[in-house]
Design an enzyme around this catalytic site. Structure first.
Site, PDB file in Angstrom:
ATOM      1  N   GLY A 109       0.859  -1.254   0.094  1.00 53.13           N
ATOM      2  CA  GLY A 109       0.057  -0.018  -0.079  1.00 53.13           C
ATOM      3  C   GLY A 109       0.948   1.405  -0.018  1.00 53.13           C
ATOM      4  N   SER A 163       3.524   3.270   2.348  1.00 54.65           N
ATOM      5  CA  SER A 163       4.127   2.852   3.758  1.00 54.65           C
ATOM      6  C   SER A 163       4.049   3.866   4.690  1.00 54.65           C
ATOM      7  CB  SER A 163       5.799   2.627   3.467  1.00 54.65           C
ATOM      8  OG  SER A 163       6.529   3.595   2.710  1.00 54.65           O
ATOM      9  N   CYS A 177       6.103  -5.582   0.157  1.00 53.25           N
ATOM     10  CA  CYS A 177       6.196  -4.085  -0.279  1.00 53.25           C
ATOM     11  C   CYS A 177       6.147  -2.973   0.653  1.00 53.25           C
ATOM     12  CB  CYS A 177       5.355  -4.052  -1.486  1.00 53.25           C
ATOM     13  SG  CYS A 177       5.496  -2.560  -2.578  1.00 53.25           S
ATOM     14  N   ARG A 185       5.992  -0.377  -7.813  1.00 52.09           N
ATOM     15  CA  ARG A 185       6.594   0.712  -6.839  1.00 52.09           C
ATOM     16  C   ARG A 185       7.478  -0.162  -5.818  1.00 52.09           C
ATOM     17  NH1 ARG A 185       2.436   3.973  -4.823  1.00 52.09           N
ATOM     18  NH2 ARG A 185       3.920   4.668  -3.425  1.00 52.09           N
ATOM     19  N   HIS A 227       4.663  -8.850  -4.402  1.00 51.85           N
ATOM     20  CA  HIS A 227       3.460  -9.010  -4.031  1.00 51.85           C
ATOM     21  C   HIS A 227       2.925 -10.379  -4.106  1.00 51.85           C
ATOM     22  CE1 HIS A 227       2.187  -4.769  -3.087  1.00 51.85           C
ATOM     23  NE2 HIS A 227       2.825  -4.526  -3.848  1.00 51.85           N
ATOM     24  N   GLU A 247       0.675 -11.969  -2.623  1.00 53.77           N
ATOM     25  CA  GLU A 247      -0.900 -12.068  -2.771  1.00 53.77           C
ATOM     26  C   GLU A 247      -1.546 -11.670  -3.955  1.00 53.77           C
ATOM     27  OE1 GLU A 247       0.123  -7.782  -2.038  1.00 53.77           O
ATOM     28  OE2 GLU A 247       1.139  -9.657  -1.586  1.00 53.77           O
TER      29      GLU A 247
END
Length: 191
Positions: free
Chosen positions: A48, A50, A81, A137, A172, A174
């Site tokens: 998301g 940080s 991430c 990112r 990621h 997920e």
């Protein structure tokens, strides 16, 4: 609470982690307040933003409780991430950014570029073999302390590391259908 894993649900892609756990038959508990950590042996900190994750975790009393539990050895952590950034000891170029500091790592945010420069790459993960990494990112681990084990690299750059019961990835897992990295974390946590 055997079979229940917390997912920090302050911001970011926590729903995708919940789905990944569901596919493994594990109940996911959304953690939004310090009280939600009660009884948990494992917590996933999603990707998301940080800075937002760090500020909200501090504001809601989660930061100190998680740090205490990790230092006691009663809570395993998996940061992906932005979650990996929050776990790190230092964030390169952002010394004032809120962070948990439980992973002996110096992390650089957005090391591979901006959103439009996101990419996917197959990685060799120690003990798991080939694993598809989704980098958005993504941060990179620029320096690692004693006791931090590199489990996967992209070229020469560490992108998956472990220190005790703390696991952190630049990518990621997920966002793939591959459950192996979540399963690895569950085994690490004893769930």
């Amino acid at each position: 609470m055997r079979g229940v894993v917390g997912v920090l649900a302050l911001q970011g892609d926590f729903r995708e982690h919940k789905e990944a756990l569901k596919r493994l038959g594990i109940e996911a508990k959304e953690v939004r307040k310090k009280e939600h950590l009660e009884g948990l042996k494992a917590l996933i900190v999603p990707g998301g933003e940080s800075t937002t994750i760090g500020k909200l975790a501090r504001e809601y009393g989660i930061e100190d409780e998680v740090r205490k539990r990790v230092e006691e050895g009663s809570l395993a952590l998996f940061g992906t991430c932005a979650g990996a950034i929050w776990l790190a000891k230092e964030i390169v170029g952002y010394p004032e950014q809120p962070r948990l500091g439980v992973l002996e790592a110096w992390v650089e945010r957005n090391a591979f570029g901006r959103q439009v420069e996101s990419f996917e790459e197959d990685l060799e993960v120690e003990g798991l073999g080939s694993f598809h990494g989704v980098f958005i990112r993504a941060p990179v681990f620029r320096r690692l302390g004693e006791g931090v084990e590199v489990l996967a690299r992209l070229g020469d750059l560490p992108v998956l590391v472990r220190q005790g019961k703390v696991l952190a990835s630049s990518f990621h897992p997920e966002l793939t259908e591959d459950p192996r990295l979540h399963r690895y974390f569950l085994e690490l946590a004893g769930v």
